[in-house]
Design a protein around this motif. Structure first.
Motif, PDB file in Angstrom:
ATOM      1  N   ALA A  50       1.023  -1.283   0.213  1.00  0.00           N
ATOM      2  CA  ALA A  50      -0.265  -0.058  -0.087  1.00  0.00           C
ATOM      3  C   ALA A  50       0.890   0.652   0.128  1.00  0.00           C
ATOM      4  O   ALA A  50       0.858   2.404  -0.560  1.00  0.00           O
ATOM      5  N   ILE A  51       1.837   1.344   1.238  1.00  0.00           N
ATOM      6  CA  ILE A  51       2.546   1.794   0.502  1.00  0.00           C
ATOM      7  C   ILE A  51       3.910   2.965  -0.716  1.00  0.00           C
ATOM      8  O   ILE A  51       3.689   3.684  -1.342  1.00  0.00           O
ATOM      9  N   ASP A  52       3.406   1.721  -1.030  1.00  0.00           N
ATOM     10  CA  ASP A  52       5.005   1.858  -2.782  1.00  0.00           C
ATOM     11  C   ASP A  52       3.767   2.236  -3.756  1.00  0.00           C
ATOM     12  O   ASP A  52       4.175   2.820  -4.656  1.00  0.00           O
ATOM     13  N   ASP A  53       2.354   1.567  -3.712  1.00  0.00           N
ATOM     14  CA  ASP A  53       1.529   2.570  -4.409  1.00  0.00           C
ATOM     15  C   ASP A  53       0.872   3.590  -4.169  1.00  0.00           C
ATOM     16  O   ASP A  53       0.112   4.099  -4.736  1.00  0.00           O
ATOM     17  N   GLY A  90       5.049   6.720  -2.457  1.00  0.00           N
ATOM     18  CA  GLY A  90       5.191   5.366  -1.152  1.00  0.00           C
ATOM     19  C   GLY A  90       6.463   4.723  -1.908  1.00  0.00           C
ATOM     20  O   GLY A  90       6.801   4.488  -0.959  1.00  0.00           O
ATOM     21  N   HIS A  91       6.911   5.069  -3.071  1.00  0.00           N
ATOM     22  CA  HIS A  91       8.165   4.022  -3.989  1.00  0.00           C
ATOM     23  C   HIS A  91       9.098   4.897  -3.262  1.00  0.00           C
ATOM     24  O   HIS A  91      10.394   4.060  -2.435  1.00  0.00           O
ATOM     25  N   TYR A  92       9.119   5.924  -3.263  1.00  0.00           N
ATOM     26  CA  TYR A  92      10.387   6.741  -2.142  1.00  0.00           C
ATOM     27  C   TYR A  92      10.908   6.058  -0.778  1.00  0.00           C
ATOM     28  O   TYR A  92      11.728   6.107  -0.086  1.00  0.00           O
ATOM     29  N   LEU A  93       9.284   5.923   0.226  1.00  0.00           N
ATOM     30  CA  LEU A  93       9.464   5.757   1.171  1.00  0.00           C
ATOM     31  C   LEU A  93       9.532   4.444   1.972  1.00  0.00           C
ATOM     32  O   LEU A  93      10.441   4.102   2.494  1.00  0.00           O
ATOM     33  N   LEU A  94       9.223   3.435   0.746  1.00  0.00           N
ATOM     34  CA  LEU A  94       9.492   2.477   0.816  1.00  0.00           C
ATOM     35  C   LEU A  94      10.754   2.425   0.782  1.00  0.00           C
ATOM     36  O   LEU A  94      11.790   1.006   1.197  1.00  0.00           O
ATOM     37  N   ILE A  95      11.246   2.413  -0.055  1.00  0.00           N
ATOM     38  CA  ILE A  95      13.567   2.535  -0.456  1.00  0.00           C
ATOM     39  C   ILE A  95      13.973   3.450   0.284  1.00  0.00           C
ATOM     40  O   ILE A  95      14.762   2.408   1.196  1.00  0.00           O
ATOM     41  N   VAL A  96      13.250   4.391   1.609  1.00  0.00           N
ATOM     42  CA  VAL A  96      13.905   4.408   2.871  1.00  0.00           C
ATOM     43  C   VAL A  96      13.370   3.898   3.650  1.00  0.00           C
ATOM     44  O   VAL A  96      14.384   3.829   4.764  1.00  0.00           O
ATOM     45  N   ALA A  97      12.532   3.379   3.955  1.00  0.00           N
ATOM     46  CA  ALA A  97      11.707   2.132   5.343  1.00  0.00           C
ATOM     47  C   ALA A  97      12.702   1.401   4.900  1.00  0.00           C
ATOM     48  O   ALA A  97      13.186   0.696   5.553  1.00  0.00           O
ATOM     49  N   LEU A  98      13.201   0.473   3.754  1.00  0.00           N
ATOM     50  CA  LEU A  98      13.795  -0.541   3.125  1.00  0.00           C
ATOM     51  C   LEU A  98      15.486  -1.003   3.672  1.00  0.00           C
ATOM     52  O   LEU A  98      16.272  -1.169   4.087  1.00  0.00           O
ATOM     53  N   PHE A  99      15.892   0.415   3.325  1.00  0.00           N
ATOM     54  CA  PHE A  99      17.223   0.990   3.404  1.00  0.00           C
ATOM     55  C   PHE A  99      17.344   0.515   5.430  1.00  0.00           C
ATOM     56  O   PHE A  99      18.433   0.883   5.973  1.00  0.00           O
TER      57      PHE A  99
END
Length: 188
Positions: free
Chosen positions: A141-144, A153-162
């Motif tokens: 849901a964040i990525d979408d 959301g895609h950038y937030l997901l990358i930050v979360a993964l980092f």
């Protein structure tokens, strides 16, 4: 006061030592940067949060670790050799301890250092488990999420993964540091 007690296992990060920040922050940050660079260039972050993806595998691995860390913590607390209570050699790790309202800087013994390390590893592994569960649950849901054609959301997901990879690498490096102390330094 209660929150301070609950967060006390993370007091390991407050230990002062000239090289500790390298193991705690520099190496995990660099390894996470390399990992995220590979993910972004070779794949897509969304694949990591799918069932059976990398985050599921990390969760499967990390969820068994708190029990081992607690066992190591119990062993350290009850270890019978007297030299485990000697002050660590120079450069001696130090920690600030509040006692009766006064802050005191104390030199760490091997026992106290290892107890703080494995308490931290227990707390961090539990936090990583919950973070992985949250990513698996809410990551798609964040990525979408997009706003005005910008894939926020895609950038937030990358930050979360980092952040997740930094924590995982931090946990792994600290684990190997603890194993080094348990396996080699205690025998010297």
């Amino acid at each position: 006061m209660l929150i301070g007690q609950l967060l006390k296992p993370f007091g390991y990060l407050a230990i002062k030592h000239p090289y500790k920040w390298v193991v705690d922050w520099l190496y995990p940050f660099l390894l996470s940067l390399i990992t995220i660079t590979f993910i972004v260039s070779l794949s897509t972050a969304k694949l990591l949060i799918l069932p059976g993806g990398m985050i599921s595998m990390i969760l499967s691995f990390v969820q068994s670790l708190p029990g081992f860390y607690i066992a190591a913590l119990a062993a350290i607390a009850t270890f019978g050799r007297l030299d485990i209570d000697d002050i660590l050699p120079e450069p001696t790790p130090k920690v600030v301890v509040k006692l009766r309202g006064l802050e005191n800087t104390i030199d760490l013994t091997r026992r106290r250092f290892l107890a703080m390390l494995f308490a931290f590893l227990t707390g961090e592994s539990i936090a990583i488990v919950f973070f992985c569960i949250a990513l698996l649950s809410f990551g798609p849901a964040i990525d979408d999420f997009t706003h005005s054609q910008v894939p926020i959301g895609h950038y937030l997901l990358i930050v979360a993964l980092f952040c997740l990879f930094t924590s995982v690498y931090q946990m792994l490096l600290a684990t190997f540091w603890g194993l080094y102390y348990l396996g080699y330094k205690l025998q010297e």
